[in-house]
Scaffold this active site. Structure first.
Site, PDB file in Angstrom:
ATOM      1  N   GLY A 171       4.109   7.478   3.169  1.00 45.85           N
ATOM      2  CA  GLY A 171       5.226   6.385   2.888  1.00 45.85           C
ATOM      3  C   GLY A 171       4.667   5.171   2.204  1.00 45.85           C
ATOM      4  O   GLY A 171       3.544   5.116   1.766  1.00 45.85           O
ATOM      5  N   GLN A 172       5.668   4.084   1.890  1.00 44.24           N
ATOM      6  CA  GLN A 172       4.915   3.052   1.223  1.00 44.24           C
ATOM      7  C   GLN A 172       5.075   1.829   2.377  1.00 44.24           C
ATOM      8  O   GLN A 172       5.945   1.736   3.331  1.00 44.24           O
ATOM      9  CB  GLN A 172       5.727   2.677   0.120  1.00 44.24           C
ATOM     10  N   VAL A 173       4.182   0.804   2.279  1.00 47.92           N
ATOM     11  CA  VAL A 173       4.035  -0.563   3.008  1.00 47.92           C
ATOM     12  C   VAL A 173       4.339  -1.423   2.063  1.00 47.92           C
ATOM     13  O   VAL A 173       3.687  -1.744   1.044  1.00 47.92           O
ATOM     14  CB  VAL A 173       2.900  -0.496   3.728  1.00 47.92           C
TER      15      VAL A 173
ATOM     16  N   ASP B 123      -7.451   9.712  12.344  1.00 48.57           N
ATOM     17  CA  ASP B 123      -7.664   9.394  10.952  1.00 48.57           C
ATOM     18  C   ASP B 123      -8.345   8.017  10.658  1.00 48.57           C
ATOM     19  O   ASP B 123      -7.915   7.084  10.116  1.00 48.57           O
ATOM     20  CB  ASP B 123      -6.259   9.201  10.207  1.00 48.57           C
TER      21      ASP B 123
ATOM     22  N   LYS C  47       6.380  -0.411   7.005  1.00 49.62           N
ATOM     23  CA  LYS C  47       5.991   0.997   6.764  1.00 49.62           C
ATOM     24  C   LYS C  47       7.494   1.737   6.447  1.00 49.62           C
ATOM     25  O   LYS C  47       8.088   2.020   7.435  1.00 49.62           O
ATOM     26  CB  LYS C  47       5.089   1.562   7.380  1.00 49.62           C
TER      27      LYS C  47
ATOM     28  N   GLY D 276       0.849  -1.302   0.071  1.00 45.57           N
ATOM     29  CA  GLY D 276      -0.142  -0.034  -0.220  1.00 45.57           C
ATOM     30  C   GLY D 276       1.052   1.154  -0.054  1.00 45.57           C
ATOM     31  O   GLY D 276       2.131   1.245   0.587  1.00 45.57           O
TER      32      GLY D 276
ATOM     33  N   GLY E 192       0.655   5.408   1.164  1.00 42.86           N
ATOM     34  CA  GLY E 192      -0.121   6.282   1.960  1.00 42.86           C
ATOM     35  C   GLY E 192       0.390   7.739   1.798  1.00 42.86           C
ATOM     36  O   GLY E 192       1.389   8.001   0.960  1.00 42.86           O
ATOM     37  N   THR E 193       0.012   8.540   2.637  1.00 37.41           N
ATOM     38  CA  THR E 193       0.824  10.003   2.543  1.00 37.41           C
ATOM     39  C   THR E 193       2.090   9.871   3.139  1.00 37.41           C
ATOM     40  O   THR E 193       3.015  10.815   2.670  1.00 37.41           O
ATOM     41  CB  THR E 193      -0.327  10.807   3.845  1.00 37.41           C
TER      42      THR E 193
HETATM   43  P1  ATP Z   1      -2.720   7.420   5.307  1.00 34.44           P
HETATM   44  O1  ATP Z   1      -2.578   8.150   3.905  1.00 34.44           O
HETATM   45  O2  ATP Z   1      -3.820   6.735   5.776  1.00 34.44           O
HETATM   46  O3  ATP Z   1      -2.103   8.452   6.340  1.00 34.44           O
HETATM   47  P2  ATP Z   1      -0.200   5.993   5.754  1.00 34.44           P
HETATM   48  O4  ATP Z   1       0.842   6.598   4.981  1.00 34.44           O
HETATM   49  O5  ATP Z   1      -0.228   6.573   7.109  1.00 34.44           O
HETATM   50  O6  ATP Z   1      -1.709   6.104   5.095  1.00 34.44           O
HETATM   51  P3  ATP Z   1      -0.694   3.470   6.482  1.00 34.44           P
HETATM   52  O7  ATP Z   1      -2.289   3.648   6.592  1.00 34.44           O
HETATM   53  O8  ATP Z   1      -0.340   2.826   7.818  1.00 34.44           O
HETATM   54  O9  ATP Z   1       0.001   4.475   5.875  1.00 34.44           O
HETATM   55  O10 ATP Z   1      -0.484   2.107   5.383  1.00 34.44           O
HETATM   56  C1  ATP Z   1      -0.983   2.193   4.046  1.00 34.44           C
HETATM   57  C2  ATP Z   1      -1.841   1.088   3.305  1.00 34.44           C
HETATM   58  O11 ATP Z   1      -0.892   0.093   3.545  1.00 34.44           O
HETATM   59  C3  ATP Z   1      -2.875   0.559   4.568  1.00 34.44           C
HETATM   60  O12 ATP Z   1      -4.022   1.255   4.055  1.00 34.44           O
HETATM   61  C4  ATP Z   1      -3.016  -1.001   4.046  1.00 34.44           C
HETATM   62  O13 ATP Z   1      -3.820  -1.122   2.979  1.00 34.44           O
HETATM   63  C5  ATP Z   1      -1.722  -1.241   4.038  1.00 34.44           C
HETATM   64  N1  ATP Z   1      -1.201  -1.783   5.280  1.00 34.44           N
HETATM   65  C6  ATP Z   1      -0.485  -1.019   6.316  1.00 34.44           C
HETATM   66  N2  ATP Z   1      -0.329  -1.855   7.296  1.00 34.44           N
HETATM   67  C7  ATP Z   1      -0.309  -3.008   6.961  1.00 34.44           C
HETATM   68  C8  ATP Z   1      -0.093  -4.499   7.578  1.00 34.44           C
HETATM   69  N3  ATP Z   1       0.115  -4.358   8.981  1.00 34.44           N
HETATM   70  N4  ATP Z   1      -0.588  -5.371   6.825  1.00 34.44           N
HETATM   71  C9  ATP Z   1      -1.128  -5.299   5.822  1.00 34.44           C
HETATM   72  N5  ATP Z   1      -1.264  -4.257   5.053  1.00 34.44           N
HETATM   73  C10 ATP Z   1      -0.934  -2.951   5.635  1.00 34.44           C
HETATM   74 MG    MG Z   2      -1.569   7.466   7.996  1.00 29.81          MG
HETATM   75 MG    MG Z   3      -3.512   4.861   6.441  1.00 26.19          MG
END
Ligand code: ATP
Ligand code: MG
Ligand code: MG
Length: 349
Positions: free
Chosen positions: A33-35, A148, A50, A28, A30-31
C-alpha cells in the site's frame, strides 16, 4: 498466533474510524500500500500511516503485521529499547486497513543514495549493525521471522537517544517460526540460500539478509545483486568462494534449477569446508539454453571479487590490501570476519 489474529480482528470490529489523522504528504509506496505522513489531531504529533490495499490477501497479511508487531512491541520490547518500530494505532477506513506508526526518517537505501552509493563510515556501520542485530535477537526470542529485511525496511530513527539510530520496520511479510506458509519470500538481493533453493527456513534467513545489509552499508552497493535468482546464487558462490553444503542441495526442492548432480566428487567445486561436492552450479550457457526466453540484461556493473577484497578495496578509497593503513586494515579484517559468520551457506551454523 491464531489467538493474536482473532484478537486483532475483533478489535477492528469495535474501532470506528474518525477524523483523527490528517494526511500531509506521501512518504513511500510499497507492495502492500502507501505510507502517508499524517498529523495526529489527538496527540498533536506526526505519525506515519500505512494504508493497505483493499484486497483480501493484503488485508490478511496486514492483520498478521498488526498481530506480530503488537506482540513484539508489548510483550518483548515494552520499553522501546530494541530498535523495532512502534505501532500506535490501527483501524479500518473506507474498507482499507490502516496502521499508524511512529514517524521515522529516511530509510537506509535513501541514505546510501545520498552518499552516492559510496558506503558509510565504519562507525555508522558498526552502530547501525549493532542496533539491527538487537532487533533481530528480540524477534528470534519471539519466534518471529521478518522475511523482508533490506535497507528500505530500516529507517533512521531521530528519536533514539544515541546520536545516530535506526529501527526495523515492515513486518508485512513476517511469520512465526514453524508456521511458515510462503516459499517465495525476501527481496532478491537479500534472499537466503535456503529460500532460493527451496529448503525449510527459520529465523536464520534474517541473519543472512542482515549480513547482506551490513556489507552494503560499508561498500555502498548490494553484496549479491542479480537480475535473476541464478545470478544472485552465482554471485554468492563467487564472493564466498564456496557453495551450499551437499546436505542442503540434496534436500532442497529447487536445486535442479541451478545445479547439476555430478556424482560423489566434483573437484572443481569446493564446498566451504573444502570437501568436494556432488553438485556443480550450471554454467551461464546451460542456464541460457534452459531459459531462452530469459531477458538479456547487461553485465552487472558492480564490484567483483572475493569478500575480503571487496571490503579492503571499497568504498572507493583506492586502497589495496598492501597499502591499507593498519587501523583501517584491522577494522576491515574484523568486518570480514563478522560477515563470514553471517553470510554462511549452512543455516544451522
Ligand atoms: P515492501 O514493498 O517493502 O513490502 P510495504 O508496502 O510493506 O513495503 P513499508 O515498508 O512498511 O511498506 O513502507 C514503505 C516505505 O514507507 C518505507 O520503505 C519507508 O520509506 C516509508 N515508511 C514506512 N514506515 C514509515 C515510518 N514509520 N516513518 C517514515 N517513513 C516510513
Ligand atoms: Mg512489506
Ligand atoms: Mg517495506
Amino acid at each position: 498466533n491464531s489467538d493474536l489474529i482473532l484478537y486483532v480482528n475483533l478489535e477492528l470490529v469495535n474501532r470506528k474510524s474518525n477524523r483523527r489523522y490528517v494526511v500531509q504528504e506521501m512518504l513511500g509506496q510499497g507492495t502492500f500500500g502507501q505510507v502517508a505522513k499524517c498529523w495526529d489531531a489527538e496527540t498533536n504529533n506526526y505519525v506515519a500511516v500505512k494504508v493497505i490495499k483493499n484486497q483480501p490477501a493484503f488485508y490478511q497479511q496486514a492483520i498478521m503485521e498488526v498481530s506480530l508487531l503488537s506482540l513484539l512491541n508489548e510483550k518483548f520490547d515494552p520499553d522501546d529499547q530494541h530498535h523495532i518500530v512502534r505501532m500506535l494505532d490501527f483501524f479500518l477506513y473506507h474498507n482499507h486497513l490502516c496502521i499508524a506508526f511512529e514517524m521515522l526518517g529516511n530509510n537506509l537505501y535513501e541514505l546510501l543514495k545520498r552518499n552516492n552509493l559510496r558506503g558509510l563510515q565504519m562507525k555508522y556501520v558498526r552502530t547501525f549493525s549493532r542496533q539491527i542485530l538487537d532487533a533481530l535477537i528480540v524477534m528470534k526470542d519471539a519466534g518471529i521471522i521478518h522475511c523482508d529485511l533490506k535497507p528500505e525496511n530500516i529507517l533512521i530513527a531521530p528519536t533514539v537517544k544515541t546520536a545516530a539510530g535506526v529501527k526495523v520496520i515492515d513486518l508485512g511479510s513476517a511469520c512465526m517460526e514453524g508456521k511458515t506458509i510462503y516459499s517465495y519470500i525476501q527481496s532478491r538481493y537479500y534472499r537466503s540460500p535456503e529460500v532460493l533453493l527451496g529448503y525449510p527456513y527459520t529465523t536464520a534467513i534474517d541473519m543472512w539478509s542482515f549480513g547482506c545489509i551490513v556489507a552494503e552499508l560499508f561498500i555502498g552497493l548490494p553484496l549479491f545483486p542479480g537480475a535473476s535468482e541464478y545470478d544472485v546464487l552465482s554471485r554468492m558462490i563467487e564472493i564466498l568462494g564456496g557453495q551450499p553444503p551437499d546436505d542442503l542441495l540434496r534436500e532442497a526442492k529447487n536445486t535442479g534449477q541451478f545445479f547439476k548432480h555430478v556424482g560423489s566428487i566434483y573437484p572443481g567445486s569446493e564446498t566451504r569446508n573444502g570437501a568436494g561436492s556432488a553438485y556443480r552450479i550450471l554454467s551461464e550457457d546451460e542456464i541460457e539454453a534452459r531459459e531462452s526466453k530469459r531477458p538479456k540484461v547487461g553485465r552487472w556493473y558492480f564490484p567483483r571479487g572475493r569478500l575480503d577484497r571487496l571490503i579492503f578495496t571499497y568504498p572507493w578509497k583506492n586502497f589495496t590490501e598492501e597499502n591499507l593503513p593498519d587501523a583501517e586494515k584491522a577494522d576491515c579484517l574484523a568486518l570480514v570476519d563478522f560477515l563470514r559468520g553471517l553470510v554462511e551457506f549452512d543455516p544451522n551454523k
